[in-house]
Design a protein around this motif. Structure first.
Motif, PDB file in Angstrom:
ATOM      1  N   GLN A 185       0.836  -1.186   0.000  1.00 20.44           N
ATOM      2  CA  GLN A 185       0.000   0.000   0.000  1.00 20.44           C
ATOM      3  C   GLN A 185       0.886   1.257   0.000  1.00 20.44           C
ATOM      4  O   GLN A 185       1.983   1.277   0.547  1.00 20.44           O
ATOM      5  N   ASP A 186       0.375   2.313  -0.605  1.00 20.74           N
ATOM      6  CA  ASP A 186       1.172   3.518  -0.826  1.00 20.74           C
ATOM      7  C   ASP A 186       1.772   4.070   0.466  1.00 20.74           C
ATOM      8  O   ASP A 186       2.977   4.368   0.531  1.00 20.74           O
ATOM      9  N   ALA A 187       0.931   4.267   1.470  1.00 21.48           N
ATOM     10  CA  ALA A 187       1.401   4.916   2.694  1.00 21.48           C
ATOM     11  C   ALA A 187       2.559   4.148   3.322  1.00 21.48           C
ATOM     12  O   ALA A 187       3.539   4.746   3.796  1.00 21.48           O
ATOM     13  N   GLN A 188       2.466   2.822   3.310  1.00 21.32           N
ATOM     14  CA  GLN A 188       3.528   2.010   3.904  1.00 21.32           C
ATOM     15  C   GLN A 188       4.819   2.110   3.097  1.00 21.32           C
ATOM     16  O   GLN A 188       5.915   2.254   3.663  1.00 21.32           O
ATOM     17  N   LEU A 189       4.706   2.038   1.770  1.00 19.40           N
ATOM     18  CA  LEU A 189       5.903   2.139   0.936  1.00 19.40           C
ATOM     19  C   LEU A 189       6.569   3.503   1.081  1.00 19.40           C
ATOM     20  O   LEU A 189       7.797   3.604   1.162  1.00 19.40           O
ATOM     21  N   ILE A 190       5.765   4.565   1.095  1.00 20.76           N
ATOM     22  CA  ILE A 190       6.324   5.916   1.215  1.00 20.76           C
ATOM     23  C   ILE A 190       7.023   6.085   2.563  1.00 20.76           C
ATOM     24  O   ILE A 190       8.089   6.721   2.659  1.00 20.76           O
ATOM     25  N   LYS A 191       6.440   5.497   3.616  1.00 21.63           N
ATOM     26  CA  LYS A 191       7.044   5.605   4.947  1.00 21.63           C
ATOM     27  C   LYS A 191       8.377   4.865   5.022  1.00 21.63           C
ATOM     28  O   LYS A 191       9.366   5.378   5.553  1.00 21.63           O
ATOM     29  N   VAL A 192       8.415   3.651   4.471  1.00 20.16           N
ATOM     30  CA  VAL A 192       9.610   2.815   4.591  1.00 20.16           C
ATOM     31  C   VAL A 192      10.667   3.187   3.553  1.00 20.16           C
ATOM     32  O   VAL A 192      11.872   3.149   3.831  1.00 20.16           O
ATOM     33  N   PHE A 193      10.210   3.567   2.334  1.00 15.93           N
ATOM     34  CA  PHE A 193      11.132   3.871   1.233  1.00 15.93           C
ATOM     35  C   PHE A 193      10.821   5.273   0.695  1.00 15.93           C
ATOM     36  O   PHE A 193      10.214   5.417  -0.373  1.00 15.93           O
ATOM     37  N   PRO A 194      11.204   6.336   1.388  1.00 11.45           N
ATOM     38  CA  PRO A 194      10.790   7.688   1.003  1.00 11.45           C
ATOM     39  C   PRO A 194      11.330   8.157  -0.342  1.00 11.45           C
ATOM     40  O   PRO A 194      10.793   9.110  -0.911  1.00 11.45           O
ATOM     41  N   ASN A 195      12.348   7.494  -0.861  1.00  4.81           N
ATOM     42  CA  ASN A 195      12.904   7.897  -2.163  1.00  4.81           C
ATOM     43  C   ASN A 195      12.315   7.121  -3.327  1.00  4.81           C
ATOM     44  O   ASN A 195      12.629   7.396  -4.487  1.00  4.81           O
ATOM     45  N   LEU A 196      11.467   6.152  -3.037  1.00  3.98           N
ATOM     46  CA  LEU A 196      10.955   5.256  -4.065  1.00  3.98           C
ATOM     47  C   LEU A 196       9.842   5.923  -4.876  1.00  3.98           C
ATOM     48  O   LEU A 196       8.931   6.529  -4.307  1.00  3.98           O
ATOM     49  N   VAL A 197       9.894   5.786  -6.193  1.00  6.19           N
ATOM     50  CA  VAL A 197       8.804   6.199  -7.080  1.00  6.19           C
ATOM     51  C   VAL A 197       7.893   4.991  -7.266  1.00  6.19           C
ATOM     52  O   VAL A 197       8.353   3.916  -7.667  1.00  6.19           O
ATOM     53  N   ILE A 198       6.612   5.172  -6.979  1.00  4.13           N
ATOM     54  CA  ILE A 198       5.646   4.067  -6.965  1.00  4.13           C
ATOM     55  C   ILE A 198       4.601   4.329  -8.043  1.00  4.13           C
ATOM     56  O   ILE A 198       3.874   5.324  -7.970  1.00  4.13           O
ATOM     57  N   SER A 199       4.517   3.460  -9.016  1.00  2.00           N
ATOM     58  CA  SER A 199       3.531   3.636 -10.090  1.00  2.00           C
ATOM     59  C   SER A 199       2.666   2.397 -10.199  1.00  2.00           C
ATOM     60  O   SER A 199       3.151   1.316 -10.524  1.00  2.00           O
ATOM     61  N   ALA A 200       1.382   2.568  -9.909  1.00  2.00           N
ATOM     62  CA  ALA A 200       0.412   1.484 -10.030  1.00  2.00           C
ATOM     63  C   ALA A 200      -0.478   1.738 -11.235  1.00  2.00           C
ATOM     64  O   ALA A 200      -0.916   2.871 -11.466  1.00  2.00           O
ATOM     65  N   ILE A 201      -0.733   0.685 -12.014  1.00  2.00           N
ATOM     66  CA  ILE A 201      -1.692   0.753 -13.119  1.00  2.00           C
ATOM     67  C   ILE A 201      -2.845  -0.168 -12.748  1.00  2.00           C
ATOM     68  O   ILE A 201      -2.802  -1.374 -12.986  1.00  2.00           O
ATOM     69  N   SER A 202      -3.856   0.398 -12.136  1.00  2.00           N
ATOM     70  CA  SER A 202      -5.029  -0.383 -11.758  1.00  2.00           C
ATOM     71  C   SER A 202      -6.092  -0.257 -12.844  1.00  2.00           C
ATOM     72  O   SER A 202      -5.888   0.419 -13.859  1.00  2.00           O
ATOM     73  N   GLY A 203      -7.232  -0.904 -12.633  1.00  2.00           N
ATOM     74  CA  GLY A 203      -8.295  -0.778 -13.616  1.00  2.00           C
ATOM     75  C   GLY A 203      -8.962   0.582 -13.586  1.00  2.00           C
ATOM     76  O   GLY A 203      -9.279   1.162 -14.622  1.00  2.00           O
ATOM     77  N   TRP A 204      -9.162   1.089 -12.373  1.00  2.00           N
ATOM     78  CA  TRP A 204      -9.837   2.370 -12.153  1.00  2.00           C
ATOM     79  C   TRP A 204      -8.990   3.209 -11.206  1.00  2.00           C
ATOM     80  O   TRP A 204      -8.161   2.673 -10.470  1.00  2.00           O
ATOM     81  N   PRO A 205      -9.188   4.530 -11.185  1.00  3.73           N
ATOM     82  CA  PRO A 205      -8.417   5.362 -10.252  1.00  3.73           C
ATOM     83  C   PRO A 205      -8.600   4.902  -8.810  1.00  3.73           C
ATOM     84  O   PRO A 205      -9.658   4.386  -8.428  1.00  3.73           O
ATOM     85  N   GLN A 206      -7.588   5.099  -8.004  1.00  2.00           N
ATOM     86  CA  GLN A 206      -7.622   4.569  -6.644  1.00  2.00           C
ATOM     87  C   GLN A 206      -8.598   5.317  -5.741  1.00  2.00           C
ATOM     88  O   GLN A 206      -8.944   4.827  -4.671  1.00  2.00           O
ATOM     89  N   ARG A 207      -9.059   6.475  -6.181  1.00  2.00           N
ATOM     90  CA  ARG A 207     -10.077   7.210  -5.413  1.00  2.00           C
ATOM     91  C   ARG A 207     -11.492   6.891  -5.894  1.00  2.00           C
ATOM     92  O   ARG A 207     -12.448   7.496  -5.426  1.00  2.00           O
ATOM     93  N   TYR A 208     -11.627   5.958  -6.818  1.00  2.00           N
ATOM     94  CA  TYR A 208     -12.915   5.681  -7.438  1.00  2.00           C
ATOM     95  C   TYR A 208     -13.589   4.496  -6.755  1.00  2.00           C
ATOM     96  O   TYR A 208     -12.920   3.608  -6.205  1.00  2.00           O
ATOM     97  N   ALA A 209     -14.914   4.459  -6.816  1.00  2.00           N
ATOM     98  CA  ALA A 209     -15.662   3.385  -6.148  1.00  2.00           C
ATOM     99  C   ALA A 209     -15.299   2.005  -6.677  1.00  2.00           C
ATOM    100  O   ALA A 209     -15.376   1.016  -5.952  1.00  2.00           O
ATOM    101  N   LEU A 210     -14.914   1.921  -7.942  1.00  2.00           N
ATOM    102  CA  LEU A 210     -14.574   0.631  -8.546  1.00  2.00           C
ATOM    103  C   LEU A 210     -13.076   0.332  -8.496  1.00  2.00           C
ATOM    104  O   LEU A 210     -12.582  -0.507  -9.241  1.00  2.00           O
ATOM    105  N   ALA A 211     -12.352   1.010  -7.604  1.00  2.00           N
ATOM    106  CA  ALA A 211     -10.894   0.865  -7.574  1.00  2.00           C
ATOM    107  C   ALA A 211     -10.445  -0.579  -7.423  1.00  2.00           C
ATOM    108  O   ALA A 211      -9.398  -0.969  -7.941  1.00  2.00           O
ATOM    109  N   ASN A 212     -11.239  -1.397  -6.749  1.00  2.00           N
ATOM    110  CA  ASN A 212     -10.844  -2.789  -6.529  1.00  2.00           C
ATOM    111  C   ASN A 212     -11.494  -3.766  -7.503  1.00  2.00           C
ATOM    112  O   ASN A 212     -11.397  -4.982  -7.327  1.00  2.00           O
ATOM    113  N   ALA A 213     -12.159  -3.230  -8.535  1.00  2.00           N
ATOM    114  CA  ALA A 213     -12.746  -4.102  -9.554  1.00  2.00           C
ATOM    115  C   ALA A 213     -11.641  -4.744 -10.391  1.00  2.00           C
ATOM    116  O   ALA A 213     -10.541  -4.213 -10.534  1.00  2.00           O
TER     117      ALA A 213
END
Length: 743
Positions: free
Chosen positions: A99-127
């Motif tokens: 999850q983003d928050a955990q990765l950012i906390k542990v690896f603050p220099n890491l660039v994290i790029s997720a390609i999900s089906g829907w935006p992560q703020r969207y109701a269908l984010a886990n579809a």
């Protein structure tokens, strides 16, 4: 040989889909070390051609992310990385500790790029991130014309390919911001946002539209795909009437017969004698026509079989086709890099054997920490100054993306306007975020203005043909003399080398030459253009990636350069599901049925009693459950059910399916849920009042995007921009009176 641009950057890829795997390929060929983490029995390897192409040159580590020890090894691997790519939903990512928050906390220099089906703020984010289901839900399957009425299956997985480019642009923007800010962070996109990229042309809505804006471009307009005497089809872009054979034939037909033939077809916005052209083209073989048209500067291509482009001279000369000796497939022809930078792309060798890097790579040293700045959060490309000299789609859309990312963009067009202004909705869809200057290039009286703009700019971007750029004195050599650190980005049709280097070309012609029009037509049917204009968007996006590579390089070396991409190169990359062989054959692909409903019983569209559904059961257990529901005759099964009942039955059996929504422009733009997820946005326009358009293509978390400035009216900012560069008001009035400026 100098080191590649991304030398020293380590990318960890946990991607199984096309988009993420292709994004890793782009980063690998720009010099990054890409380590793919795969399961011990990776199902992606079953598609041998696609796997070989998308994973060439990468390293492989096999881990079982459900195993605690392997999960700890992944964490150690991430400590050694600059970038992590994954295509998990937020729920699955959290289950794997990603999850983003955990990765950012542990690896603050890491660039994290997720390609999900829907935006992560969207109701269908886990579809489930299946492209066909996403296109169905958005209503895009209803936007594609077909040989029949109703929604049509789209054969090219265009959202995946667009998402690949959005991903690597986001990663590069984050790396550039990391150099500035000393910290990493997210650069997410989704298949849904990628699918909406081409809808920037069509899904616009204005409070006070002009009649032309309100009309838009109907999906049923006739496309100039013409059958020839030998049974092959030819796609001609714009009117061929001045080519000698056509002009002679039209004259021989006479005005009355030309009028009669034209009346057999709806009016075409590209060819006033569409019907007569069709009748004349039917009298000669396709190869004769295409050679004649090429000789007379008429843009045309034969609708070729899928994979034939691997043996095309122009593609080979530009490195858009490369030879790779794969450990599984042997000697193959594969799509090469779609972009050119200095130092050049490095084409990798064979895709890796599973787990070949386990012993060596799992003990890598962690990356040293960066010193974070204390400043506030700025847009990724804040401060970058871009001069947009482009027209039509590919060039202007690329500069829209740069504006979205925070660059200051000045669009220059002729006083009479960009050629695309006549298609107002399409024009507006590629111009957000820019200051508009109406200026005549190539005139001695405006030379000082052009030179001032070139000195102001960090970047010049355009897609005009290079002979025209040289004539107008806006070619790279001319502008580099004024601004030695300039980044100059050019989008061509066919690439910078070879006999077609300076030819005109358009999206439709690349779809034809790469085989997609044949595939979209369906088995036994005439070829059909994919309406989404994908070649233009592939080219525009790949040019932004090349440009950001150049910017990253300049930030480290101080040297400017010319970079480029092309419609042919960017479209050819989508051929990756097949490879060419030395004997001239091409590996097999799935073909769409003649009804344009899909690829198999379990991956297609079905007509229910009242509406359509889309099924995307792709895994063996899903296919088994699908047939347990439908029996041996799924067409008959669904024809007897309502859409609601059909979806209920499939959901009960856990079969991936979705309602195919239709006529969604207004519904999409009315949706507060879409607005909350950033899928559409609005702003006041000088002519149209409140203007609604497609929204954000990325989520950078703590870094803002810039989506506040509407497309400019003609010459709206000419005075503001040029006075800001030091030109006196009376001088601007003189140039305007001479017709060289619009104020």
């Amino acid at each position: 040989m100098s080191q590649a641009i991304l030398h020293g950057i380590r990318v960890i890829s946990l991607c199984s889909g096309i988009a993420g795997s292709a994004a890793g390929l782009q980063l690998r060929e720009a010099g990054a070390e890409v380590v793919m983490v795969e399961s011990p029995s990776n199902p992606a390897r079953l598609n041998a051609a696609l796997f070989a192409t998308l994973n060439r040159g990468k390293r492989s580590i096999t881990l079982d992310l459900h195993n605690a020890n392997d999960h700890q090894q992944l964490q150690r691997l991430l400590a050694s990385a600059d970038v992590v790519l994954h295509d998990f939903t937020p729920q699955v990512a959290a289950a794997h500790g990603l999850q983003d928050a955990q990765l950012i906390k542990v690896f603050p220099n890491l660039v994290i790029s997720a390609i999900s089906g829907w935006p992560q703020r969207y109701a269908l984010a886990n579809a489930l991130p299946r492209e066909t289901l996403i296109l169905a839900r958005l209503g895009l399957l209803d936007e594609q014309p077909g040989h029949r009425e109703g929604p049509v299956f789209v054969r090219m997985p265009f959202a995946n390919w667009l998402a690949c480019w959005l991903c690597v642009i986001g990663v590069m923007a984050r790396l550039i911001a990391r150099d500035r800010d000393g910290r990493g962070g997210i650069a997410h996109t989704s298949l849904a946002q990628a699918a909406l990229v081409p809808m920037t042309m069509h899904w616009n809505r204005a409070q006070t539209p002009t009649p032309t804006f309100a009309k838009g471009l109907d999906k049923h307009i006739p496309i100039p795909l013409h059958p020839c005497a030998d049974g092959r089809w030819l796609h001609v872009h714009y009117s061929p009437d001045k080519a000698p054979w056509m002009a002679t034939a039209l004259a021989a037909l006479g005005e009355a017969e030309v009028t009669r033939l034209n009346a057999l077809w709806p009016p075409s916005h590209v060819a006033p004698n569409f019907g007569a052209n069709k009748a004349v083209i039917a009298t000669r073989p396709a190869q004769d026509w295409v050679e004649h048209f090429w000789q007379h500067d008429v843009a045309a291509q034969i609708a070729a079989p899928f994979g034939a482009i691997y043996f095309d001279e122009q593609a080979r000369l530009n490195g858009y086709v490369v030879e790779v000796d794969d450990v599984v497939l042997g000697k193959t022809l594969q799509p090469g890099p779609a972009w050119k930078v200095q130092p050049p792309a490095r084409v990798g060798g064979s895709a890796p054997v599973a787990g070949e890097g386990n012993k060596q790579l799992l003990n890598a040293a962690p990356k040293p920490a960066l010193a974070a700045s204390a400043g506030g959060s700025l847009a990724p490309l804040h401060g970058l100054k871009v001069l947009d000299l482009g027209a039509y789609l590919a060039g202007p859309f690329a500069c829209l993306l740069l504006a979205d990312l925070g660059a200051e963009v000045i669009k220059v067009e002729a006083p009479k306007g960009d050629a695309m202004r006549r298609l107002e909705r399409i024009f507006s869809g590629t111009q957000r975020g820019k200051l508009g200057v109406a200026l005549q290039l190539g005139d001695s009286q405006t030379e000082a203005v052009v030179q001032a703009l070139a000195r102001w700019a960090d970047v010049v971007h355009h897609n005009m043909r290079l002979p025209a750029a040289r004539k107008l004195k806006v070619d790279y050599d001319s502008l580099k003399a004024l601004n030695p650190q300039l980044l100059y980005c050019h989008v061509s049709a066919y690439g910078p080398s070879g006999p077609r280097a300076d030819w005109p070309g358009f999206d439709q012609l690349m779809q034809a030459s790469c085989g997609w029009e044949v595939e979209q037509g369906g088995a036994g049917q005439p070829p059909m253009w994919l309406r989404f204009g994908v070649g233009d968007f592939f080219a525009g996006l790949s040019s932004v990636y090349a440009l950001l590579l150049g910017l990253y390089q300049r930030n480290h070396t101080g040297a400017g350069q010319m970079v480029n991409s092309s419609l042919l190169g960017a479209t050819l990359l989508t051929m990756s599901e097949a490879v060419g062989r030395a004997d001239g054959s091409v590996s097999a692909i799935e073909h769409m049925d003649g009804e344009q409903t899909g690829l198999s019983d379990s991956h297609r569209l079905y007509a229910c009693r009242d509406a359509w559904i889309a099924v995307a059961a792709l895994l063996p257990d899903e296919v088994e459950r699908f047939h347990s529901v439908t029996g041996e005759h799924p067409v008959d099964y669904f024809a007897g059910l309502t859409q609601h009942a059909a979806l209920e039955h499939l959901a009960d059996a856990n079969v991936p399916a979705e309602a195919v929504l239709e006529a969604q422009l207004d519904a999409f733009l009315d949706s507060p849920e879409h607005a909350a997820a950033g899928l559409h946005t609005h702003y006041p326009h000088a002519v149209y009042g409140d203007l609604q358009q497609i929204g954000a293509f990325w989520d950078f978390g703590d870094l803002p995007l810039s989506l506040q400035r509407p497309p400019p009216a003609l010459g709206q900012h000419t005075r503001q921009v040029l006075e800001g560069l030091g030109f006196a008001s009376d001088e601007l009035e003189r140039l305007a009176a001479a017709g060289l400026l619009t104020l």
